[in-house]
Design a protein around this motif. Structure first.
Motif, PDB file in Angstrom:
ATOM      1  N   LEU A   1       0.827  -1.205   0.000  1.00 30.03           N
ATOM      2  CA  LEU A   1       0.000   0.000   0.000  1.00 30.03           C
ATOM      3  C   LEU A   1       0.866   1.260   0.000  1.00 30.03           C
ATOM      4  O   LEU A   1       0.532   2.245  -0.666  1.00 30.03           O
ATOM      5  N   CYS A   2       1.975   1.238   0.726  1.00 24.26           N
ATOM      6  CA  CYS A   2       2.892   2.382   0.724  1.00 24.26           C
ATOM      7  C   CYS A   2       3.489   2.593  -0.661  1.00 24.26           C
ATOM      8  O   CYS A   2       3.590   3.733  -1.143  1.00 24.26           O
ATOM      9  N   ARG A   3       3.901   1.526  -1.322  1.00 21.97           N
ATOM     10  CA  ARG A   3       4.496   1.665  -2.662  1.00 21.97           C
ATOM     11  C   ARG A   3       3.485   2.207  -3.663  1.00 21.97           C
ATOM     12  O   ARG A   3       3.809   3.055  -4.506  1.00 21.97           O
ATOM     13  N   LEU A   4       2.230   1.737  -3.560  1.00 18.58           N
ATOM     14  CA  LEU A   4       1.187   2.240  -4.456  1.00 18.58           C
ATOM     15  C   LEU A   4       0.896   3.716  -4.170  1.00 18.58           C
ATOM     16  O   LEU A   4       0.660   4.504  -5.092  1.00 18.58           O
ATOM     17  N   THR A   5       0.925   4.095  -2.897  1.00 18.79           N
ATOM     18  CA  THR A   5       0.705   5.496  -2.527  1.00 18.79           C
ATOM     19  C   THR A   5       1.815   6.374  -3.082  1.00 18.79           C
ATOM     20  O   THR A   5       1.564   7.456  -3.627  1.00 18.79           O
ATOM     21  N   ASN A   6       3.069   5.941  -2.928  1.00 16.77           N
ATOM     22  CA  ASN A   6       4.192   6.696  -3.469  1.00 16.77           C
ATOM     23  C   ASN A   6       4.043   6.911  -4.971  1.00 16.77           C
ATOM     24  O   ASN A   6       4.285   8.006  -5.487  1.00 16.77           O
ATOM     25  N   ALA A   7       3.650   5.849  -5.670  1.00 14.22           N
ATOM     26  CA  ALA A   7       3.541   5.933  -7.129  1.00 14.22           C
ATOM     27  C   ALA A   7       2.394   6.836  -7.557  1.00 14.22           C
ATOM     28  O   ALA A   7       2.516   7.596  -8.521  1.00 14.22           O
ATOM     29  N   ALA A   8       1.267   6.775  -6.844  1.00 13.21           N
ATOM     30  CA  ALA A   8       0.083   7.543  -7.237  1.00 13.21           C
ATOM     31  C   ALA A   8       0.238   9.028  -6.946  1.00 13.21           C
ATOM     32  O   ALA A   8      -0.157   9.879  -7.749  1.00 13.21           O
ATOM     33  N   PHE A   9       0.822   9.371  -5.785  1.00  9.96           N
ATOM     34  CA  PHE A   9       0.917  10.771  -5.375  1.00  9.96           C
ATOM     35  C   PHE A   9       2.271  11.394  -5.688  1.00  9.96           C
ATOM     36  O   PHE A   9       2.397  12.616  -5.687  1.00  9.96           O
ATOM     37  N   GLY A  10       3.290  10.563  -5.907  1.00 12.45           N
ATOM     38  CA  GLY A  10       4.624  11.109  -6.144  1.00 12.45           C
ATOM     39  C   GLY A  10       5.243  11.695  -4.904  1.00 12.45           C
ATOM     40  O   GLY A  10       6.139  12.535  -4.987  1.00 12.45           O
ATOM     41  N   LEU A  11       4.783  11.266  -3.732  1.00 11.55           N
ATOM     42  CA  LEU A  11       5.272  11.757  -2.442  1.00 11.55           C
ATOM     43  C   LEU A  11       5.731  10.575  -1.599  1.00 11.55           C
ATOM     44  O   LEU A  11       5.192   9.470  -1.717  1.00 11.55           O
ATOM     45  N   PRO A  12       6.702  10.784  -0.696  1.00  9.79           N
ATOM     46  CA  PRO A  12       7.060   9.722   0.241  1.00  9.79           C
ATOM     47  C   PRO A  12       5.922   9.467   1.215  1.00  9.79           C
ATOM     48  O   PRO A  12       5.136  10.365   1.523  1.00  9.79           O
TER      49      PRO A  12
END
Length: 530
Positions: free
Chosen positions: A218-229
């Protein structure tokens, strides 16, 4: 069976070494809960909320087509692998162009990141409640439950934390205190200890994406979708707690996913700032944020149910309970995931850019901001990822980074103009302008360019790469996986040390260097005793 001392040291250090401070909330039985308000207050625009829902449902990931072209992060993240770790797969629709339609969290996160209304009306401005019946994301209730996920810690060396005794008994309810979930870290955690810790209080697990594979995904998908850490914590609270920690603020913008049970939230607007008190860390470390400092009515007063999502901006006080709006006879635990979108934690704000460029050019960076609005404007995140108004500009910048030609000139110009405007507003008498011809010259465009090359081309890029490694191949009972998490935490500390050095700030550089060295020494000492 006893664990190796160095493994236990890793567990303890990994939980504390990640810079993201605890966010979300924790519980106490100490006081009587305030009755549930009328729901969404007059400050919340239900029409705007409806627009966000519609945009999530209709917007696709930026660019369409292959997953690698839809991401807003660099380096690229393997979306197929992340979905597989999450337990979901991608499906191809019947369109002639073969467009790939990604199910579950990837579609939702991309939809939210692509919502103009979310970015323009809610981000850093006010909380947003997305109800399960409206967004229809059945993956949320299944993403973390007591039975399927929390019980996996039985027999592992994961400890986590629980709220302190004084908060649970009501002896001290005006600040957030916590302690390790268990006292003996040299033996495996038992489910009985977890049950005992849940009697009268909350338990929580920081940096949970480095422990549970689904949450790492879920963290990796969040990083990819928002472009934020990002960083995710897990909070588990028993029913009938009448008080969570007193109102407090967090450094992160957070997305709270209610995965099991119910919890009542009240979210307030930021109170007036106080001298020598960090607005992003109120209600913690002995600071007291009283209700007297807050508006009489919260911006949002609601009960989260399974499948609901709540966005809380950084610096917005909030408090919770599991009494109001919850069935008296309920025995279901409340479980929620707090996904932090970490910009302040990693120095990715306009204020940090200002701080960096002024120190590098040997200009005074000290500041006494009287205007609260100017302060919050300066604390805005650097426009990266979904925060860049022109997606084509950001995609061009990512493409340039991909081939090694650095940050693009038009992106630098856009951010530089934005930062100059903030600097002028913060200190209008200081800087030269048409109205102030005798003022001091701002740093040159070349000075700003050098800072952006570092912050975007190195700092952010390396941070996203470290996080991809941190949240990949996570196995909570595997020593190699734990060692990887510790090494990633050390890399993040090293990155902040380099930020301090680049900014010519010896105090910051030395602080992170010392922290990294002390943690390495602790692990080496523990390992030598095995």
């Amino acid at each position: 069976m006893r664990a190796s001392p160095w493994v236990l040291t890793l567990l303890f250090l990994v939980d504390s070494a990640i810079l993201s401070v605890g966010n979300g909330d924790a519980g106490s039985t100490a006081a009587t809960g305030t009755p549930l308000g009328p729901g969404l207050s007059v400050n919340t625009d239900e029409e705007l909320m409806g627009k966000v829902v519609k945009e999530i449902q209709t917007n696709h990931c930026m660019g369409g087509g292959e997953a690698t072209s839809e991401q807003l992060s660099f380096p690229n993240i393997d979306i197929e692998s992340a979905l597989d770790d999450f337990g979901l797969v991608s499906t191809t629709n019947d369109h002639e162009d073969g467009e790939t339609n990604y199910s579950g969290p990837w579609t939702f996160l991309c939809g939210l990141a692509s919502s103009p209304t979310f970015l323009e009306k809610f981000w850093h401005r006010k909380p947003l409640l997305l109800k399960a019946a409206e967004i229809q994301q059945p993956w949320i209730p299944n993403s973390f439950t007591v039975e399927d996920h929390l019980k996996l810690i039985d027999g592992s060396y994961i400890s986590g934390h629980c709220t302190g005794d004084r908060l649970r008994t009501g002896e001290k309810t005006d600040t957030w205190e916590f302690k390790p979930l268990k006292t003996d870290l040299t033996r495996p955690t038992t489910w009985k200890e977890v049950e005992e810790a849940l009697e009268g209080g909350t338990i929580y697990f920081n940096t949970a994406g480095s422990l549970w594979p689904t949450l790492g995904a879920l963290c990796r998908l969040t990083n990819a979708a928002f472009g934020l850490p990002s960083n995710v914590n897990v909070y588990v609270t028993p029913p009938h707690l009448t008080l969570s920690v007193p109102p407090h603020t967090d450094r992160q913008d957070v997305l709270c996913f209610q995965t099991q049970g119910k919890k009542r939230w009240r979210v307030y607007g930021p109170p007036p700032r106080r001298k020598n008190v960090d607005p992003l860390n109120r209600g913690k470390n002995s600071d007291v944020l009283s209700f007297d400092e807050l508006d009489k009515e919260p911006l949002l007063d609601c009960v989260l149910e399974p499948g609901d999502v709540l966005y809380v901006p950084t610096g917005f006080p909030h408090t919770t309970d599991t009494v109001n709006g919850i069935d008296v006879g309920s025995k279901d635990m409340s479980v929620h995931l707090t996904m932090g979108l970490d910009t302040h934690v990693w120095g990715m704000t306009l204020a940090h850019l200002r701080w960096c460029v002024l120190q590098r050019t040997n200009k005074d960076f000290q500041l006494n901001i009287q205007d609260d609005e100017a302060y919050w404007e300066a604390m805005d995140a650097i426009p990266v990822g979904f925060l860049v108004p022109s997606r084509s500009m950001w995609k061009d910048c990512l493409a340039s980074l991909q081939v090694g030609t650095g940050v693009t000139a038009d992106y630098k110009e856009f951010v530089t103009d934005k930062l100059k405007a903030v600097m002028m507003r913060l200190q209008p008498p200081r800087w030269k302008s048409e109205e102030n011809v005798d003022g001091e010259e701002l740093p040159t465009d070349e000075d700003f360019s050098e800072v952006l090359d570092f912050m975007i081309g190195k700092h952010l890029t390396e941070l996203m790469s470290i996080q991809d490694e941190l949240f990949r191949d996570t196995r909570m009972k595997d020593e190699a996986s734990l060692m990887k998490a510790f090494k990633c935490a050390q890399k993040q500390n090293k990155l902040m040390e380099e930020f301090g050095a680049f900014s010519k700030n010896a105090a910051m550089r030395d602080s992170f260097a010392q922290r990294r060295q002390m943690q390495a020494a602790a692990v080496a000492s523990a390992k030598s005793k095995t």
